[in-house]
Motif scaffolding. Sequence first.
Motif, PDB file in Angstrom:
ATOM      1  N   PHE A 229    -112.274  77.611   0.541  1.00  0.00           N
ATOM      2  CA  PHE A 229    -111.772  78.768  -0.166  1.00  0.00           C
ATOM      3  C   PHE A 229    -110.406  79.003   0.273  1.00  0.00           C
ATOM      4  O   PHE A 229    -110.004  78.827   1.567  1.00  0.00           O
ATOM      5  CB  PHE A 229    -112.564  80.159   0.302  1.00  0.00           C
ATOM      6  N   ILE A 234    -108.768  85.559  -3.056  1.00  0.00           N
ATOM      7  CA  ILE A 234    -109.813  86.483  -3.032  1.00  0.00           C
ATOM      8  C   ILE A 234    -109.637  87.747  -3.640  1.00  0.00           C
ATOM      9  O   ILE A 234    -108.923  88.425  -3.093  1.00  0.00           O
ATOM     10  CB  ILE A 234    -110.640  86.461  -1.842  1.00  0.00           C
ATOM     11  N   ILE A 314    -110.948  80.694  -6.582  1.00  0.00           N
ATOM     12  CA  ILE A 314    -110.860  81.180  -5.397  1.00  0.00           C
ATOM     13  C   ILE A 314    -111.329  79.930  -4.453  1.00  0.00           C
ATOM     14  O   ILE A 314    -110.937  80.123  -3.048  1.00  0.00           O
ATOM     15  CB  ILE A 314    -111.875  82.302  -4.842  1.00  0.00           C
ATOM     16  N   GLY A 315    -111.450  78.690  -4.784  1.00  0.00           N
ATOM     17  CA  GLY A 315    -111.859  77.680  -4.123  1.00  0.00           C
ATOM     18  C   GLY A 315    -112.119  76.087  -4.650  1.00  0.00           C
ATOM     19  O   GLY A 315    -111.915  76.276  -6.078  1.00  0.00           O
ATOM     20  N   VAL A 327    -112.540  78.443   5.338  1.00  0.00           N
ATOM     21  CA  VAL A 327    -111.544  79.158   4.698  1.00  0.00           C
ATOM     22  C   VAL A 327    -110.118  79.177   5.194  1.00  0.00           C
ATOM     23  O   VAL A 327    -109.995  79.332   6.294  1.00  0.00           O
ATOM     24  CB  VAL A 327    -112.203  80.704   4.844  1.00  0.00           C
TER      25      VAL A 327
END
Length: 328
Positions: A229, A234, A314-315, A327
């Motif tokens: 991520f 986000i 987001i990833g 992350v």
Amino acid sequence: MAPGELSHILDCLPKSTDPNLLVGTETSDDAGIYRISDDLALVNTVDYFTPIVDDPYTFGAIAATNSLSDVYSMGGIPKTALNITCWPKEDLEISILGDIVRGGAEKAIESGAALVGGHTVESPELMYGLAVTGIVHPDRYVKNFGARIGDVLILTKKLGIGILTTGIKFNKISDEILPTLVESMTRLNASASEVMLKHGVSACTDVTGYGLLGHASEMAEGNNIRLRFNSSSIPYFDDAPDLVAKNTYTQAYTANTKFLADKVSFNSTVSKELRHIMMEAETSGGLLFALPAENADAALKELHAADCPEASVIGEVIAGDEAHIDVE
């Protein structure tokens, strides 16, 4: 209940040998899938919870939207719904119950589902939700695993609902933000489901009580993949980090954090507040789905043009030796 606790309970259940049960309890998916014919399968799900807001009608609409979401995450179309209500009749006026089920019924109708009945039991605590049946082609349903290396991950709603509603409850934030939260919680995931199906979705789950990372961990473990991520991508509500700094959290957050301890690695640059937001419980959250990277721009364009303006990549799914989440 934390994801790990639930899996232990499900492991104790006898396993069905019915070949028409296409998705059961084995992968903790969002709904069950049962084949009726070569071109028709049923999608079955149920969910209910305690009030997240004070207004009865709005609570009913939120609870219904949340229940319907499981059908959308499987790529299905809701068709029928049943009310499920736990009712403290000694404490509340019966008119409140009418408002709750009216809110739920109107959301069911908006989804195209027929409300066909339900069941109410006396209880010391108010709870409400729906049991929903949908339909899907038996060759085209979407599981919470199956993402492929190189796929990107798209989230369709902002995070932070659990934090903000808790903040309102304890007077840490003005309730002027409530209409914005209600809009998110009562927004059906119908458009998001249509877009992901059109653009080659490989896996999907809706983000609810286990938080973004809790549900993502099920996606990773389902077929032993690694997710990465990008924390700067986000989407979350602006007030969420400040509330986290004020020690605002739900009870689910503690369980989620314990469950995810060895499943997630954070880069040192990721703030404490954002780590919290990604593990915090959501109510009627968006869809998290994987699809080919080359389809991402077109999918985002359609999501933004529909009713998902905050949808973001987001990833991505990356190669790795075991299921894990990074992350950065």
